[in-house]
Design an enzyme around this catalytic site. Structure first.
Site: not given
Length: 858
Positions: A104, A365
């Protein structure tokens, strides 16, 4: 030698000199002036035109979550439905950067945002060809172009040039390259190199090879044409072009070029991984706009927990158990190291996306340790206290233990270790349900109350609903010796933690006000102290002592575990099975059940959840490494420096202890009246708080020396008296002990006392003594029940029925009950609250033992 105008005229022909002067006057000077004016205007535009680089992009970034070691857990679509994963430049393969620059913008690090040479070349090519064939856009121009409109016009190009120069003035080259690699298009809704690497190669951008980097770097030029999953051949041809450009730029050797061209990558379509989906959903909901979230989760521990949970689910699948949840906490800092929310996140038939770690469920419990801890903290009970496990302790309520048995007088440690309901409710009644609820609030345990809104003593058996992660974090407080920290799922701490800290600090400040007169009182600090270390030592010692546990609870799979405290819970109706296991380093919470609430007889905490919790914590102890914060965590800000240091010895005994002489029978501080005593060592704080807890069972009694009957001030005159010591238990306890022959019958009052009216013991009127009953095979046994009935004095309040030495009923006078008969010889005893009773014997025979499955009496 002087060179004058005449000499130049003689050397240069007159006509050429005229041409040169004309060109200079008509072309060069105007172009120079125009260029100067253009440069000045352009510079003014660069300086004066407003430009905010933060507005280039919408900010819609895919949220990515990483574990504490930096490994990707999950990525989420951005709100614009694009996969756009932000990744720092240092975490991208160098081959990606080299390939991108070669494809690029090879002069990226040498220009100021615009490559003027390339721009001039493109302008010449476009002018001579009569169409646009080259754009000469640099990476900087592409970055600003990604945020601009898509048409290809001169106005757009000029705007890109201006903004590119402006961007170069306020951002570094690396920052611009990072913006490009995050937002560049790679086909479809894939934006950025990281999302592209996962989409086309199933790996992170940091692991890309030269050939893979070249293939991806070639896509942004024309994403629709070079998309690898749709046009693989075109993508490979483009990759070859990029590879040769890399060779031309000198970033790829000839040998690497040959290897890359001979082994072009295969497209393996995929997406970013999904680990710990419930945990990730929870964190993402709290940090939806954060592009990169470093979480506290340890992927190795997460996979370990998932494997163990899945193995157990396979074993219980045939017992109608479809779901489970588990969490692992690092006790030192409260970090959540693992979270399993369901059996299968992707299974809709079992509501797999429901997070069981945050679903309110009845804990059974599992809340009892906090009831006992608060009672110990406030001096309501001692570690040596003896608690009654007998029927009839509570008016209008008759609770039972899980196994439906009674155990009489039970030490506090065994009552908690065996998870006995009646002793726990008695302790809860002493400390107060509202105080326990307030304490749970301080521990960060949010509760969902039952429909009636009140829990009362049933809090001990889990009638309210809690969340697994919050309950496990409360147990982590016990592991730390009473220092509470909020659980943490990400760095920095989440926004909910100050709220939890507020609740804990309010509790701490209340405790400090109560202890304001104590010289040991210290100001509140972080982490927040909710319990004294001596209290936690008692609870941790009880829950980690295998010898104290009910042998029926400790199955072979649970034996031999050392240095681990654990508590189980089973909700009413067998709908939830819990276990919280913890040691000095980790706390593990496990829940099994069904999200639709369907019961299963197999949903018992000790049978289903406990093996999983203990297996997880045992595997963690084999590693020992993951318990620390780790090198990755040390690089992340937000870790509190005040995290408590975990002891090498656990549970760690109190520093200051003192000997205390206690009564062998009551467990309280012994007095001169106690017949048997023993010396125990208690934490100084507990011993001082309990100094007023003298034995309340043994007391003096005046009796007539001749008859042995009890005398009172009305009848003691003129009698020879003697003083004796008796054990005076609450009525329900006394009845139980007398029925078992462990306590003498209550001494009668002196018969000649003018203030005493003698009463009669209860009399069994049905069945009769010596009566025989026959069970017939042609009638249902439900219609052959035997009725028990007795007569008693008007002053009697309760009648206790014992069949063959076992309590079978507690009834008010005048009420009868029916018993489902069993063959054999039976002894029936009816006793009132004063210990007076009546005993009969009866027999039940069957006409056909085979029909009823009964055995004839000997």
């Amino acid at each position: 030698m002087k060179v004058g105008r005449g000499f130049i005229r003689r050397v240069v022909p007159t006509k050429w000199f005229g041409y040169f002067r004309a060109i200079l006057r008509l072309v060069v000077i105007p172009l120079t002036c125009a260029a100067t004016v253009f440069a000045l205007i352009f510079w003014l535009l660069v300086v004066l035109v407003p430009f905010d680089p933060t507005n280039l992009f919408s900010g819609e970034i895919s949220s990515t979550l990483f574990d504490r070691q930096g490994r990707l857990l999950r990525a989420y679509l951005a709100r614009d439905e694009q996969w756009r994963i932000a990744v720092p430049l240092e975490e991208i393969s160098p081959w990606v950067i080299r390939a991108t620059l070669a494809a690029e913008d090879r002069r990226f690090f040498r220009h100021g945002g615009v490559d003027w040479l390339a721009l001039a070349r493109a302008a010449w090519q476009n002018a001579t060809r009569g169409r646009i064939i080259s754009g000469a856009s640099t990476i900087t121009m592409q970055v600003v172009g990604l945020a601009d409109t898509r048409e290809r016009t001169l106005t757009r190009k000029m705007r890109q040039i201006l903004r590119a120069v402006q961007l170069e003035r306020c951002r570094t080259k690396n920052q611009i390259l990072e913006l490009y690699l995050t937002n560049a298009p790679y086909g479809g809704n894939i934006r950025g190199i990281e999302a592209a690497a996962w989409r086309y190669f199933g790996k992170s951008a940091r692991n890309l090879s030269p050939a893979e980097a070249a293939l991806l770097a070639g896509i942004p030029q024309s994403p629709s044409r070079y998309r690898p999953d749709r046009y693989p051949e075109a993508a490979r041809r483009r990759a070859l072009v990029v590879l040769h450009r890399m060779k031309e730029c000198g970033v790829l050797s000839a040998d690497d070029l040959v290897r890359a061209t001979q082994h072009l990558p295969e497209i393996r379509t995929g997406m970013p991984p999904v680990y710990a989906p419930h945990f990730c959903d929870f964190v993402h909901a709290r940090f939806p706009a954060e592009p990169r979230v470093s979480t506290t989760l340890d992927l190795d521990i997460q996979l370990l927990v998932e494997r163990i949970v899945q193995e157990q689910l396979k074993q219980v699948a045939e017992q109608n158990i479809t779901n489970a949840a588990a969490v692992v906490l690092d006790n030192a800092r409260g970090d959540v190291l693992a979270m399993v929310g369901s059996a299968d996140y992707w299974n809709r038939s079992i509501a797999g996306q429901v997070n069981g770690a945050f679903s309110p469920r009845s804990p059974g419990s599992a809340l009892k340790p906090f009831i006992f801890a608060l009672a110990l903290e406030r001096g309501v009970v001692w570690p040596t206290s003896v608690l009654p496990d007998v029927p009839g302790l509570f008016s209008n309520y008759d609770p039972r233990n899980f196994d439906r048995q009674w155990r009489g007088l039970v030490p506090l440690d065994r009552a908690l270790a065996w998870s006995l309901n009646v002793p726990a409710m008695q302790v809860l009644e002493l400390v107060g349900p509202s105080a326990v609820l307030e304490f749970l609030d301080a521990c960060g345990v949010r509760r969902t109350m039952p429909a009636q809104g009140e829990v009362g003593l049933t809090l001990a058996v889990g009638t309210c609903s809690v969340r697994l992660l919050e309950l496990a974090n409360a147990y982590a407080m016990l592991a730390r010796g009473g220092a509470w920290l909020p659980y943490r799922v990400a760095y920095p701490p989440g926004p909910h933690e100050p709220v939890l800290f507020t609740a804990a600090r309010l509790w701490n400040q209340r405790q400090m006000r109560e202890q304001a007169r104590s010289p040991d009182a210290t100001p509140t600090s972080s982490p927040v102290r909710l319990l004294d270390e001596s209290t936690c030592y008692c609870i941790n010692s009880i829950l980690s002592d295998e010898k104290l546990r009910d042998p029926a609870e400790v199955t072979p799979a649970l034996r031999g575990v050392r240095g681990v405290a654990w508590k189980t819970g089973t909700s009413n109706g067998y709908r939830d099975a819990w276990t919280i296991a913890y040691n000095a380093r980790h706390t593990v919470g496990v829940w099994f059940g069904n999200f639709d609430g369907k019961p299963s007889p197999a949903l018992v905490g000790a049978r289903v959840a406990a093996p999983v919790a203990l297996s997880i914590i045992s595997e963690l102890e084999k590693e020992r490494g993951p318990s620390s914060a780790g090198p990755a965590a040390s690089r992340i800000s937000g870790i509190p420096t005040s995290a408590p240091t975990l002891p090498s010895e656990w549970p760690r005994p109190p520093h200051e202890v003192m000997p205390v002489v206690i009564c062998e029978e009551s467990g309280d501080l012994a007095t001169d009246l106690c017949p048997t005593t023993r010396t125990v060592f208690l934490a100084r704080r507990m011993a001082q708080m309990g100094s007023a807890r003298s034995c309340h069972v043994h007391r003096k009694l005046l009796v007539d020396a001749e008859t042995g009957t009890v005398v009172c001030p009305r009848c003691l005159l003129g009698r020879r008296l003697e003083e004796i010591v008796v054990a005076e238990w609450p009525p329900a306890v006394a009845m139980w002990l007398r029925a078992l022959g462990k306590l003498d019958q209550a001494r009668p009052h002196f018969p000649g006392c003018p203030g005493m009216r003698q009463g009669r013991p209860p009399q069994i009127v049905a069945p009769h003594d010596g009566e025989t009953f026959f069970l017939t095979s042609f009638r249902n046994r439900e219609f052959q029940k035997i009725k028990f009935e007795a007569l008693c004095d008007p002053g009697t309040s309760l009648l206790y029925w014992f069949l063959d030495g076992q309590l079978v009923a507690v009834q008010p006078p005048g009420e009868s009950f029916s018993w489902l008969p069993e063959t054999g010889l039976h002894e029936l005893r009816c006793v009132d609250e004063r210990g007076r009773g009546h005993v009969i014997h009866f027999q039940v025979l069957a006409d056909s033992d085979e029909a009823f499955g009964l055995r004839s009496p000997p």
